[in-house]
Design an enzyme around this catalytic site. Structure first.
Site, mmCIF file in Angstrom:
data_model
loop_
_atom_site.group_PDB
_atom_site.id
_atom_site.type_symbol
_atom_site.label_atom_id
_atom_site.label_comp_id
_atom_site.label_asym_id
_atom_site.label_seq_id
_atom_site.Cartn_x
_atom_site.Cartn_y
_atom_site.Cartn_z
ATOM 1 N N GLU A 406 43.037 36.534 37.000
ATOM 2 C CA GLU A 406 43.504 35.249 36.430
ATOM 3 C C GLU A 406 44.763 34.761 37.161
ATOM 4 O OE1 GLU A 406 41.901 33.464 34.068
ATOM 5 O OE2 GLU A 406 40.471 34.947 33.354
HETATM 6 C C1 LIG Z 1 38.259 44.117 38.016
HETATM 7 C C2 LIG Z 1 38.338 42.743 38.598
HETATM 8 C C3 LIG Z 1 37.576 41.726 38.044
HETATM 9 C C4 LIG Z 1 37.603 40.450 38.601
HETATM 10 N N1 LIG Z 1 36.788 39.466 38.085
HETATM 11 C C5 LIG Z 1 36.653 38.289 38.754
HETATM 12 C C6 LIG Z 1 35.669 37.335 38.352
HETATM 13 O O1 LIG Z 1 34.955 37.503 37.358
HETATM 14 N N2 LIG Z 1 35.531 36.209 39.103
HETATM 15 C C7 LIG Z 1 36.292 35.966 40.203
HETATM 16 O O2 LIG Z 1 36.104 34.944 40.833
HETATM 17 N N3 LIG Z 1 37.260 36.855 40.599
HETATM 18 C C8 LIG Z 1 37.442 38.007 39.913
HETATM 19 N N4 LIG Z 1 38.390 38.931 40.318
HETATM 20 C C9 LIG Z 1 39.189 38.649 41.506
HETATM 21 C C10 LIG Z 1 40.654 38.385 41.209
HETATM 22 O O3 LIG Z 1 40.793 37.126 40.620
HETATM 23 C C11 LIG Z 1 41.407 38.540 42.539
HETATM 24 O O4 LIG Z 1 41.419 39.912 42.853
HETATM 25 C C12 LIG Z 1 42.837 38.001 42.452
HETATM 26 O O5 LIG Z 1 42.834 36.606 42.365
HETATM 27 C C13 LIG Z 1 43.681 38.427 43.655
HETATM 28 O O6 LIG Z 1 43.029 38.144 44.856
HETATM 29 P P1 LIG Z 1 42.907 39.279 45.969
HETATM 30 O O7 LIG Z 1 42.341 40.486 45.339
HETATM 31 O O8 LIG Z 1 42.187 38.697 47.123
HETATM 32 O O9 LIG Z 1 44.397 39.611 46.371
HETATM 33 P P2 LIG Z 1 45.282 38.812 47.437
HETATM 34 O O10 LIG Z 1 45.214 37.364 47.190
HETATM 35 O O11 LIG Z 1 44.946 39.316 48.799
HETATM 36 O O12 LIG Z 1 46.737 39.323 47.045
HETATM 37 C C14 LIG Z 1 47.273 40.579 47.488
HETATM 38 C C15 LIG Z 1 48.771 40.599 47.124
HETATM 39 O O13 LIG Z 1 49.442 39.541 47.827
HETATM 40 C C16 LIG Z 1 50.096 38.693 46.893
HETATM 41 N N5 LIG Z 1 50.014 37.318 47.376
HETATM 42 C C17 LIG Z 1 48.921 36.601 47.717
HETATM 43 N N6 LIG Z 1 49.255 35.363 48.072
HETATM 44 C C18 LIG Z 1 50.599 35.274 47.965
HETATM 45 C C19 LIG Z 1 51.551 34.247 48.197
HETATM 46 N N7 LIG Z 1 51.199 33.017 48.568
HETATM 47 N N8 LIG Z 1 52.844 34.540 47.998
HETATM 48 C C20 LIG Z 1 53.239 35.751 47.573
HETATM 49 N N9 LIG Z 1 52.389 36.763 47.329
HETATM 50 C C21 LIG Z 1 51.090 36.523 47.529
HETATM 51 C C22 LIG Z 1 49.373 38.879 45.577
HETATM 52 O O14 LIG Z 1 50.202 38.549 44.481
HETATM 53 C C23 LIG Z 1 49.021 40.351 45.635
HETATM 54 O O15 LIG Z 1 50.113 41.122 45.213
HETATM 55 C C24 LIG Z 1 38.435 40.185 39.724
HETATM 56 C C25 LIG Z 1 39.234 41.210 40.245
HETATM 57 C C26 LIG Z 1 39.195 42.462 39.699
HETATM 58 C C27 LIG Z 1 40.039 43.549 40.312
#
Ligand SMILES: Cc1cc2nc3c(=O)[nH]c(=O)nc-3n(C[C@H](O)[C@H](O)[C@H](O)COP(=O)(O)OP(=O)(O)OC[C@H]3O[C@@H](n4cnc5c(N)ncnc54)[C@H](O)[C@@H]3O)c2cc1C
Length: 596
Positions: A406
């Site tokens: 979220e």
């Molecule tokens: C169990 C689980 C269920 C999920 N369910 C769904 C679902 O139903 N539908 C769906 O669409 N998604 C789902 N997700 C995905 C989830 O929304 C994403 O994992 C989340 O938005 C983070 O994206 P990412 O994993 O690519 O991390 P990244 O975006 O790669 O982030 C990695 C780190 O970098 C930081 N970061 C990224 N951008 C910035 C910035 N601009 N400035 C500073 N810091 C930054 C983040 O805060 C984080 O600490 C789920 C994830 C999990 C683990």
């Protein structure tokens, strides 16, 4: 600062420049009979249907989770916010928030249910055409069909609009052909209906309704996760997946409107579920502390354990105060928009958007309170807390993901500040006037007014001072750094943390004052102790964040003046927090549960 007089006129973020009033706040002590009954029904469902079989759920027994969701659907628990003519319960926003809290202690079931009733159902409910709503919503509301939401991709998580999945209209104009991949999709393994985001012609970010048996759509195997092991999480693959043109959801190129609006509601509901989980973890920890003996006495008798139990309860109380205050604001705004002639979907979305800042704050605070509570819960359980045989270890593992989805907590912190500044620039929130007043106050002689001006005058002054700190630091940071502020994320994080603490502190104070108004001070000692402990710690955090931020961007006289201001505004009265926490812990131990 003005006091909030006209509650329906309150706008998002305005608490920062106005003092809140008891009349404006809504608290768990204000639930009506129906709301209490629904909450109790959720608790009974979790206790009877989920807790006895958590191990089977975690082993992902085939068909088990979908059948549990159907049972919840039969009781109306999946459709609190769905209108009655579409097969739902048609309840107000506070009540649907209560359902999220009530089912929040259901471990993986809670995640599956939240994803289904939230991101799995709401995009169609709020953005669907009449035909789409008639086709999908009654079946989603009853649980006959399960919903899921595909936004995240391998290369785009936080940067959701960077999606690479494409949608191309077929030559005959009847289908869109989707190509790409989604990852981390909750309920993905068993869902019937998916809201999927793709770029039409590689450019226009758009939402589509995809059914499980559409040609060219496949799902990957279940992920092996750290926690919420019973929740289905898979990848989705689209290879020339044929999606009928009438399954475009909303407008072409307006997918971001759907994604961001649904997230506002999702963030608040996540905070509600987190409170449900945190209360369960605290109740389990109280029970354990009362029965586990060391050194010939129950560990609940040790001050170090009492401190932990009290602190868990204080954070839950504070978080809950901010959550239901906001939920009620959203309810009121929704009614205001309905009265203005807006259709029901635009009214709720508009209301949630108005309070998007508060939704982001609640998501961060709620998920971090839950993490704190389960962590201390494990500690109270000692070695047993590290064992799979005790549910606190499951609660600990399950909690962690809440800070990630979220919108990660970093993204939500940045959004909090970004949305405040954007509102100020659009003239929706007058930050500059109050910020300049604080600057004037810095160079004037401090007033030593009568500090004894009625009940909780000191505490109200503390809250006003917290807000002054934010206005001082944020105002100066914007003036000094201008557009470059977005490159100074550390400062943004500081300001966000100050705003989070001020909002939650004020909500906690107002809840407690309302309790005193109804029950008198004599019967509100625990509430008063919780409020005092929370405000005291929040002020320390605000002082630390303020100091870090000021030192990061100010120099010379400006730095010295702001540091003096910070010292003046963050001064607190001496307060025996040890005694306050003992009082709270003794009550928890006597009652054996967390609700106070
Ligand atoms: C169990 C689980 C269920 C999920 N369910 C769904 C679902 O139903 N539908 C769906 O669409 N998604 C789902 N997700 C995905 C989830 O929304 C994403 O994992 C989340 O938005 C983070 O994206 P990412 O994993 O690519 O991390 P990244 O975006 O790669 O982030 C990695 C780190 O970098 C930081 N970061 C990224 N951008 C910035 C910035 N601009 N400035 C500073 N810091 C930054 C983040 O805060 C984080 O600490 C789920 C994830 C999990 C683990």
């Amino acid at each position: 600062m003005e006091t909030t007089m006209n509650k329906s006129a309150l706008k998002g973020g305005e608490w920062l420049i106005q003092n809140g009033g008891v009349a404006e706040t809504f608290t768990p002590e204000d639930y009506n009979e129906e709301q209490l009954m629904i909450l109790e029904m959720c608790h009974q469902f979790i206790a009877a249907e989920i807790h006895p079989i958590v191990e089977r759920i975690d082993k992902m027994e085939p068909g088990l989770m979908p059948s549990l969701m159907e049972k919840a659907g039969q009781l109306g628990l999946l459709s609190a916010s769905v209108p009655e003519d579409l097969g739902g319960m048609g309840k107000d926003f506070v009540t649907s928030t209560l359902v999220s809290e009530g089912l929040g202690g259901g471990y993986s079931f809670s995640v599956a249910m939240s994803a289904h009733a939230g991101i799995g159902t709401l995009p169609i409910l709020y953005f669907g055409t009449e035909e789409q709503k008639k086709k999908y919503i009654p079946k989603l509301a009853s649980g006959e069909w399960k919903g899921s939401y595909g936004l995240t991709e391998p290369g785009s998580g936080s940067d959701a609009l960077g999606a690479k999945t494409t949608a191309t209209l077929s030559a005959d104009g009847k289908y869109y052909l989707l190509n790409g991949q989604k990852v981390w999709i909750t309920n993905g393994g068993f869902a019937d209906v998916y809201t999927v985001f793709a770029k039409v012609d590689g450019e226009n970010f758009t939402a589509f309704i995809v059914e499980r048996n559409f040609e060219g759509f496949t799902r990957g195997p279940e992920e092996h996760k750290m926690g919420i092991k019973g929740s289905s999480t898979v990848q989705l693959y689209f290879q020339d997946c044929k999606v009928p043109a009438e399954n475009v959801l909303g407008e072409i190129g307006k997918g971001h409107v759907i994604a961001f609006n649904i997230l506002n509601i999702g963030r608040l509901k996540l905070a509600a579920a987190a409170i449900g989980g945190a209360k369960l973890a605290l109740t389990d920890s109280i029970e354990y502390a009362k029965t586990r003996e060391q050194f010939k006495t129950a560990i609940a008798n040790f001050g170090a354990i009492k401190h932990k139990l009290a602190e868990m309860a204080i954070k839950i109380y504070a978080d809950e105060s901010a959550l239901y205050r906001t939920a009620k604001w959203i309810d009121e705004k929704e009614h205001e928009l309905l009265a203005d002639g807006k259709p029901f979907n635009e009214a709720l979305l508009g209301a949630a958007e108005e309070f998007a800042i508060e939704c982001a704050i609640l998501k961060v605070h709620g998920s971090e309170v839950l993490d704190f509570v389960v962590d201390e819960g494990v500690q109270i359980h000692g070695g047993n807390g590290f064992s799979d045989e005790y549910t606190i270890s499951k609660a600990y593992r399950d909690s962690r993901v809440n800070r990630i989805y979220e919108g990660t907590n970093e993204i939500n912190r940045m959004l909090t500040v970004d949305m405040m500044l954007k509102r100020a620039m659009k003239g929706k929130l007058d930050l500059m006037g109050p910020a300049m007043n604080v600057q004037k106050e810095l160079i004037s002689i401090p007033e030593f007014g009568n500090d004894d001006e009625g009940s909780f005058f000191q505490e109200q002054k503390t809250i006003a001072n917290m807000k002054k700190c934010i206005l001082m630091v944020a105002g100066a940071a914007v003036q000094k750094l201008m557009m470059n502020l977005s490159n100074e994320q550390e400062i943004i994080m500081n300001i966000a943390d100050m705003a989070i603490e001020a909002f939650v502190s004020e909500s906690t104070l107002l809840r407690m004052m309302k309790h005193v108004e109804k029950n008198g001070e004599e019967n509100s000692k625990i509430q008063m102790a919780m409020m005092q402990c929370y405000l005291n710690d929040a002020m320390d955090k605000i002082a630390k964040c303020g100091k870090e931020a000021i030192n990061a961007f100010a120099e010379g006289d400006e730095q010295r003046m702001m540091m003096l201001g910070l010292k003046r505004f963050t001064k607190t009265q001496p307060f025996n927090s040890k005694n306050a926490r003992r009082l709270i812990a003794d009550e928890l131990i006597e009652k054996g549960r967390c609700s106070l």
